[in-house]
Scaffold this motif. Sequence first.
Motif, PDB file in Angstrom:
ATOM      1  N   ALA A 146     -41.437  -1.602 -64.769  1.00  0.00           N
ATOM      2  CA  ALA A 146     -40.901  -2.215 -65.984  1.00  0.00           C
ATOM      3  C   ALA A 146     -39.401  -2.425 -65.871  1.00  0.00           C
ATOM      4  N   GLN A 147     -38.716  -1.527 -65.158  1.00  0.00           N
ATOM      5  CA  GLN A 147     -37.275  -1.651 -64.958  1.00  0.00           C
ATOM      6  C   GLN A 147     -36.918  -2.996 -64.317  1.00  0.00           C
ATOM      7  N   THR A 148     -37.801  -3.477 -63.448  1.00  0.00           N
ATOM      8  CA  THR A 148     -37.557  -4.727 -62.746  1.00  0.00           C
ATOM      9  C   THR A 148     -37.627  -5.935 -63.671  1.00  0.00           C
ATOM     10  N   HIS A 149     -38.480  -5.865 -64.671  1.00  0.00           N
ATOM     11  CA  HIS A 149     -38.803  -7.046 -65.471  1.00  0.00           C
ATOM     12  C   HIS A 149     -38.186  -7.061 -66.870  1.00  0.00           C
ATOM     13  N   LEU A 150     -37.691  -5.926 -67.349  1.00  0.00           N
ATOM     14  CA  LEU A 150     -37.292  -5.866 -68.760  1.00  0.00           C
ATOM     15  C   LEU A 150     -36.007  -6.658 -69.041  1.00  0.00           C
ATOM     16  N   VAL A 151     -35.923  -7.105 -70.295  1.00  0.00           N
ATOM     17  CA  VAL A 151     -34.690  -7.702 -70.812  1.00  0.00           C
ATOM     18  C   VAL A 151     -34.241  -6.838 -71.989  1.00  0.00           C
ATOM     19  N   ALA A 152     -32.935  -6.726 -72.177  1.00  0.00           N
ATOM     20  CA  ALA A 152     -32.407  -5.807 -73.182  1.00  0.00           C
ATOM     21  C   ALA A 152     -32.130  -6.468 -74.527  1.00  0.00           C
ATOM     22  N   SER A 153     -31.852  -7.776 -74.510  1.00  0.00           N
ATOM     23  CA  SER A 153     -31.490  -8.464 -75.750  1.00  0.00           C
ATOM     24  C   SER A 153     -32.748  -8.942 -76.472  1.00  0.00           C
ATOM     25  N   VAL A 154     -33.219  -8.120 -77.403  1.00  0.00           N
ATOM     26  CA  VAL A 154     -34.432  -8.426 -78.167  1.00  0.00           C
ATOM     27  C   VAL A 154     -34.154  -8.161 -79.647  1.00  0.00           C
ATOM     28  N   PRO A 155     -34.810  -8.875 -80.550  1.00  0.00           N
ATOM     29  CA  PRO A 155     -34.588  -8.645 -81.986  1.00  0.00           C
ATOM     30  C   PRO A 155     -35.231  -7.346 -82.442  1.00  0.00           C
ATOM     31  N   THR A 156     -34.490  -6.566 -83.207  1.00  0.00           N
ATOM     32  CA  THR A 156     -35.005  -5.315 -83.747  1.00  0.00           C
ATOM     33  C   THR A 156     -34.819  -5.304 -85.261  1.00  0.00           C
ATOM     34  N   ALA A 157     -35.526  -4.401 -85.920  1.00  0.00           N
ATOM     35  CA  ALA A 157     -35.435  -4.306 -87.379  1.00  0.00           C
ATOM     36  C   ALA A 157     -35.798  -2.904 -87.806  1.00  0.00           C
ATOM     37  N   ARG A 158     -35.364  -2.550 -89.007  1.00  0.00           N
ATOM     38  CA  ARG A 158     -35.751  -1.276 -89.609  1.00  0.00           C
ATOM     39  C   ARG A 158     -36.895  -1.535 -90.581  1.00  0.00           C
ATOM     40  N   PRO A 159     -37.757  -0.566 -90.812  1.00  0.00           N
ATOM     41  CA  PRO A 159     -38.931  -0.787 -91.671  1.00  0.00           C
ATOM     42  C   PRO A 159     -38.588  -1.110 -93.121  1.00  0.00           C
ATOM     43  N   GLU A 160     -37.419  -0.659 -93.609  1.00  0.00           N
ATOM     44  CA  GLU A 160     -37.054  -0.912 -95.008  1.00  0.00           C
ATOM     45  C   GLU A 160     -36.422  -2.291 -95.226  1.00  0.00           C
ATOM     46  N   THR A 161     -36.222  -3.061 -94.160  1.00  0.00           N
ATOM     47  CA  THR A 161     -35.629  -4.396 -94.281  1.00  0.00           C
ATOM     48  C   THR A 161     -36.660  -5.382 -94.824  1.00  0.00           C
ATOM     49  N   ARG A 162     -36.217  -6.287 -95.702  1.00  0.00           N
ATOM     50  CA  ARG A 162     -37.102  -7.334 -96.184  1.00  0.00           C
ATOM     51  C   ARG A 162     -37.234  -8.420 -95.110  1.00  0.00           C
ATOM     52  N   ALA A 163     -38.440  -8.969 -94.977  1.00  0.00           N
ATOM     53  CA  ALA A 163     -38.694  -9.976 -93.961  1.00  0.00           C
ATOM     54  C   ALA A 163     -37.778 -11.187 -94.140  1.00  0.00           C
ATOM     55  N   ALA A 164     -37.543 -11.595 -95.403  1.00  0.00           N
ATOM     56  CA  ALA A 164     -36.686 -12.751 -95.659  1.00  0.00           C
ATOM     57  C   ALA A 164     -35.255 -12.488 -95.200  1.00  0.00           C
ATOM     58  N   ASP A 165     -34.779 -11.268 -95.427  1.00  0.00           N
ATOM     59  CA  ASP A 165     -33.431 -10.923 -94.990  1.00  0.00           C
ATOM     60  C   ASP A 165     -33.334 -10.919 -93.465  1.00  0.00           C
ATOM     61  N   LEU A 166     -34.380 -10.430 -92.814  1.00  0.00           N
ATOM     62  CA  LEU A 166     -34.369 -10.410 -91.352  1.00  0.00           C
ATOM     63  C   LEU A 166     -34.372 -11.839 -90.798  1.00  0.00           C
ATOM     64  N   ILE A 167     -35.171 -12.711 -91.400  1.00  0.00           N
ATOM     65  CA  ILE A 167     -35.213 -14.101 -90.953  1.00  0.00           C
ATOM     66  C   ILE A 167     -33.826 -14.735 -91.058  1.00  0.00           C
ATOM     67  N   ALA A 168     -33.162 -14.462 -92.146  1.00  0.00           N
ATOM     68  CA  ALA A 168     -31.818 -15.008 -92.333  1.00  0.00           C
ATOM     69  C   ALA A 168     -30.840 -14.421 -91.323  1.00  0.00           C
ATOM     70  N   ALA A 169     -30.965 -13.122 -91.056  1.00  0.00           N
ATOM     71  CA  ALA A 169     -30.049 -12.457 -90.128  1.00  0.00           C
ATOM     72  C   ALA A 169     -30.242 -12.930 -88.692  1.00  0.00           C
ATOM     73  N   LEU A 170     -31.455 -13.348 -88.356  1.00  0.00           N
ATOM     74  CA  LEU A 170     -31.732 -13.785 -86.985  1.00  0.00           C
ATOM     75  C   LEU A 170     -31.182 -15.172 -86.703  1.00  0.00           C
ATOM     76  N   GLY A 171     -30.903 -15.931 -87.723  1.00  0.00           N
ATOM     77  CA  GLY A 171     -30.410 -17.282 -87.530  1.00  0.00           C
ATOM     78  C   GLY A 171     -29.087 -17.317 -86.788  1.00  0.00           C
ATOM     79  N   GLY A 172     -28.992 -18.201 -85.825  1.00  0.00           N
ATOM     80  CA  GLY A 172     -27.757 -18.361 -85.064  1.00  0.00           C
ATOM     81  C   GLY A 172     -27.590 -17.382 -83.930  1.00  0.00           C
ATOM     82  N   GLN A 173     -28.514 -16.431 -83.769  1.00  0.00           N
ATOM     83  CA  GLN A 173     -28.411 -15.453 -82.683  1.00  0.00           C
ATOM     84  C   GLN A 173     -29.242 -15.910 -81.482  1.00  0.00           C
ATOM     85  N   HIS A 174     -28.829 -15.459 -80.307  1.00  0.00           N
ATOM     86  CA  HIS A 174     -29.556 -15.774 -79.078  1.00  0.00           C
ATOM     87  C   HIS A 174     -30.087 -14.486 -78.466  1.00  0.00           C
ATOM     88  N   PHE A 175     -31.386 -14.482 -78.161  1.00  0.00           N
ATOM     89  CA  PHE A 175     -32.016 -13.315 -77.555  1.00  0.00           C
ATOM     90  C   PHE A 175     -32.666 -13.713 -76.229  1.00  0.00           C
TER      91      PHE A 175
END
Length: 328
Positions: A16-45
């Motif tokens: 897995a060390q060979t293939h993994l990428v570190a820049s991935v979207p993460t979230a906390r369980p208490e976050t609202r889905a709509a807020d996460l969608i807005a926060a992801l805008g403009g980011q590159h993963f």
Amino acid sequence: MSPDDTSPAQDGRETAQTHLVASVPTARPETRAADLIAALGGQHFDCADTILVTDADTRLIGIVRINDLFANAGRLIGEIMEPEHEAVTVEADQEEIATLAIRLNMIVVPVVDETGRLIGAVPPEALFRILRDEHMEDLQRLAGIGAHQGGPAAALDAPIRDRLSRRLPWLVLGLAASTVVTLVMVGFEEALAANVAVAFFVPALVYIAGAIGTQAVSVSVRALSTSDVALRPLMRDEALIGLGIGAALGTIAGLGVLASFGDGLLALAVGLAVLGGGAVSSVVGFALPWAFQRIGSDPAMGSGPICTVIQDAASLAIYFLAVRVLIL
């Protein structure tokens, strides 16, 4: 989150060390889905196909598939996530990654450290490469070709001596073991001398046994690589399948011999040989990779050449015994 080293393992294994990428979207369980969608805008993963849900200590606690995220914008992440989701560690072999992805229908496989903290993920494009590489390695090993340290693709460009050394050992062993087939033929020399037509069907019987056994080996290797299943019921099923295939092919072969030679006893001997050879080839072909795994060897490595010798000897022995009983 960044991997310490993205080079292949020192022992040549792809992990897995060979293939993994570190820049991935993460979230906390208490976050609202709509807020996460807005926060992801403009980011590159590096990989944004799945949201990885973590707790306050960045331990993986679940995932949210991207289509579920957009379909549930008014809900909390904790309400739509798949909880207690499985992951792999950085030292996990790439075959384990592929098996997990298939079993859980995943397009992204999370990678965690020993404490369960998220490090990154194996993205879809890497999964495709892994699946293809593992498939090619299985094909080579089924044929008795040793694995190349650089993988199946590198094996095609390896020096002639290297390619020869990876293919020759199992074939040498198969050549030595083929003396068993010769001894079977010698043991039934009188049957061949009494009726020359008996020899006509030896190549066909050897081919049928090999073809049935190759199918069984392929099924067995795939079963071992994708799931943890009990051997006994599968062996019973494979024996029944072998008998069914042998009965069908034996009937066709027997009728063909009868129509061509007009010899009912010879036709019966050929039919019984195909029937018995089919059952033996299925069981041996299915059981041999399991035996290789039990002794700690690669299930696919050499199964083809070794299985071929056993199947040929068994099918010819059944054939000549039938000839001796029915014709001589």
